[in-house]
Design a protein around this motif. Sequence first.
Motif, PDB file in Angstrom:
ATOM      1  N   UNK A 256       0.825  -1.206   0.000  1.00 32.95           N
ATOM      2  CA  UNK A 256       0.000   0.000   0.000  1.00 32.95           C
ATOM      3  C   UNK A 256       0.860   1.257   0.000  1.00 32.95           C
ATOM      4  N   UNK A 257       1.941   1.240   0.769  1.00 36.78           N
ATOM      5  CA  UNK A 257       2.843   2.396   0.788  1.00 36.78           C
ATOM      6  C   UNK A 257       3.465   2.606  -0.585  1.00 36.78           C
ATOM      7  N   UNK A 258       3.897   1.531  -1.227  1.00 33.24           N
ATOM      8  CA  UNK A 258       4.498   1.647  -2.552  1.00 33.24           C
ATOM      9  C   UNK A 258       3.466   2.103  -3.575  1.00 33.24           C
ATOM     10  N   UNK A 259       2.223   1.649  -3.426  1.00 34.42           N
ATOM     11  CA  UNK A 259       1.172   2.038  -4.362  1.00 34.42           C
ATOM     12  C   UNK A 259       0.860   3.525  -4.268  1.00 34.42           C
ATOM     13  N   UNK A 260       0.836   4.065  -3.059  1.00 34.05           N
ATOM     14  CA  UNK A 260       0.595   5.499  -2.882  1.00 34.05           C
ATOM     15  C   UNK A 260       1.694   6.324  -3.537  1.00 34.05           C
ATOM     16  N   UNK A 261       2.929   5.878  -3.375  1.00 35.54           N
ATOM     17  CA  UNK A 261       4.066   6.583  -3.985  1.00 35.54           C
ATOM     18  C   UNK A 261       4.007   6.475  -5.502  1.00 35.54           C
ATOM     19  N   UNK A 262       3.628   5.297  -5.991  1.00 33.31           N
ATOM     20  CA  UNK A 262       3.525   5.098  -7.444  1.00 33.31           C
ATOM     21  C   UNK A 262       2.491   6.035  -8.056  1.00 33.31           C
ATOM     22  N   UNK A 263       1.344   6.172  -7.401  1.00 31.20           N
ATOM     23  CA  UNK A 263       0.300   7.064  -7.911  1.00 31.20           C
ATOM     24  C   UNK A 263       0.779   8.514  -7.920  1.00 31.20           C
ATOM     25  N   UNK A 264       1.529   8.885  -6.916  1.00 31.01           N
ATOM     26  CA  UNK A 264       2.055  10.256  -6.834  1.00 31.01           C
ATOM     27  C   UNK A 264       2.961  10.583  -8.013  1.00 31.01           C
ATOM     28  N   UNK A 265       3.783   9.629  -8.444  1.00 29.71           N
ATOM     29  CA  UNK A 265       4.750   9.870  -9.528  1.00 29.71           C
ATOM     30  C   UNK A 265       4.240   9.416 -10.889  1.00 29.71           C
ATOM     31  N   UNK A 266       3.074   8.787 -10.938  1.00 26.01           N
ATOM     32  CA  UNK A 266       2.558   8.310 -12.209  1.00 26.01           C
ATOM     33  C   UNK A 266       3.332   7.139 -12.766  1.00 26.01           C
ATOM     34  N   UNK A 267       3.791   6.251 -11.878  1.00 27.12           N
ATOM     35  CA  UNK A 267       4.568   5.078 -12.288  1.00 27.12           C
ATOM     36  C   UNK A 267       3.935   3.844 -11.657  1.00 27.12           C
TER      37      UNK A 267
END
Length: 498
Positions: A256-267
Amino acid sequence: MTDMKTPEARMPARTRLGQLDIARTLVGLWQVADIEKDGTEIDPERGADHLAAYATSGFDTFDMADHYGSAEIIAGRLLARHAGADRRPLAFTKWCPPPGPMTAQIVRAGVQDRLDRLGVDRVDLLQFHWWSFQHPGWLDALHEMAELRETGLIGELGVTNFDADHLRVALRDGVPLVSNQVSFSLVDRRAAGPLSDLSCETGVKLFAYGTLCGGFLSEKWLGAEYPAQIGDWSKMKYRRFIDTIGGWEAFQALLRAASTIAAKHGVSVSNVATRWVLEQDAVAATIIGARLGESDHMADNLRLFSFALDAEDHAALGAAFAATDPVPGDCGDEYRKPPFLTASGDLSHHLDSIPLAHEAEPAARPGAERVLTGSEWEDIAGYARAQRVGARVFVSGTTATAGLSHKVAPEDAGAQTTYVLDKILAALSALGAGPEDVVRTRIYITDEADVAAISRAHGRVFGAVKPANTLVVVAGLIGGYKVEIEAEAVLSDAAQQA
């Protein structure tokens, strides 16, 4: 290291490794063995076509091994297409011999087999794996490989799945290593400890595999049920890692933490997981798996170099890390001691089949056994490396001597201690004992400043056993060694029966 962090990045970043200019994302060919496990080999030319597509996209550095099916042959076909060119793809391979005596002839034959399968005159990077450090042949092999590097048969020399202590032994003994390939991911962060510290100290860089934990670090598994049934070797292995860090719920929090970061950067989540590893100072490159002809993920992997993690991202991941248990031990331990975090699980049967460094023989005392190591001093002075009488095993004072007279790591007391303890464990093994049976050690050192390094090396072997111990500073040791250690063990009833 060079890197690209703009949204326009369209090629993998590159870095220097010794004399080599490499991509920071290596294409790993271990799945060739999985594809070929039914006995049908990939057509070499078609396989080379797939590798060529990677190379055209900038992923021109390939990683393989002697046991990855026909991967070396496929890579060799790709290299042949670039014969005579100023620049060609790079092929890194591994030699993983069974433990045993490592003579110049045996090592030369192992290297020649890599050259023949790749169809080249020099291996760009040859990486060495060894199963049991109790057998001293590993250091002999590395020195022989270093000699072949000097003759031009090997470009650069590396190792794989070495823990920090044994990597230090090799480096302090003069082996010119440039890399160590180890497991490193958001789930398995062992390499961020002593191994990264050693990298910063020596310049030896890490290749990170298992960065995506066999595909578990992806959107596909976010919110998914625990995979009770798995047939894929890679996922079987990394499910064990997930179980070890606290189980599926702890892993989901990390996802979940990685998913939130991914959404922030569009990756993608996989981008975030790999980017975190790439941003570790010790890491030269991560390794991305390739299933030739099935999937390549090249477009997604190119996005690795379009962004960078910021302080907020690292804080979020750090909070998720804090809610997990660390993977125990150091890098490579999963292949050598419990818990065996491998696809097949417990490797005790495999390790038990490895030839002992020494064989026990009858001693002068009736019913007793002893271990001789071939040192000329055993006959001159009339002693054995170790002797077992009933349930008790006594190990003589032992120094970091390889062969007849080579002083290992002459300027590093911690490295000498690691080598000495391996020799002691090898003698104990020949007499049916192990580290868990040791009840006393005595350590003689020549410089009080070395206490911390020696103690850490001792603690890595005996931290859970905690035998009685005496450490004293002496005026000097014969031969100019920095440390000498003796040990006593008492076998359990079960060990005696075995």
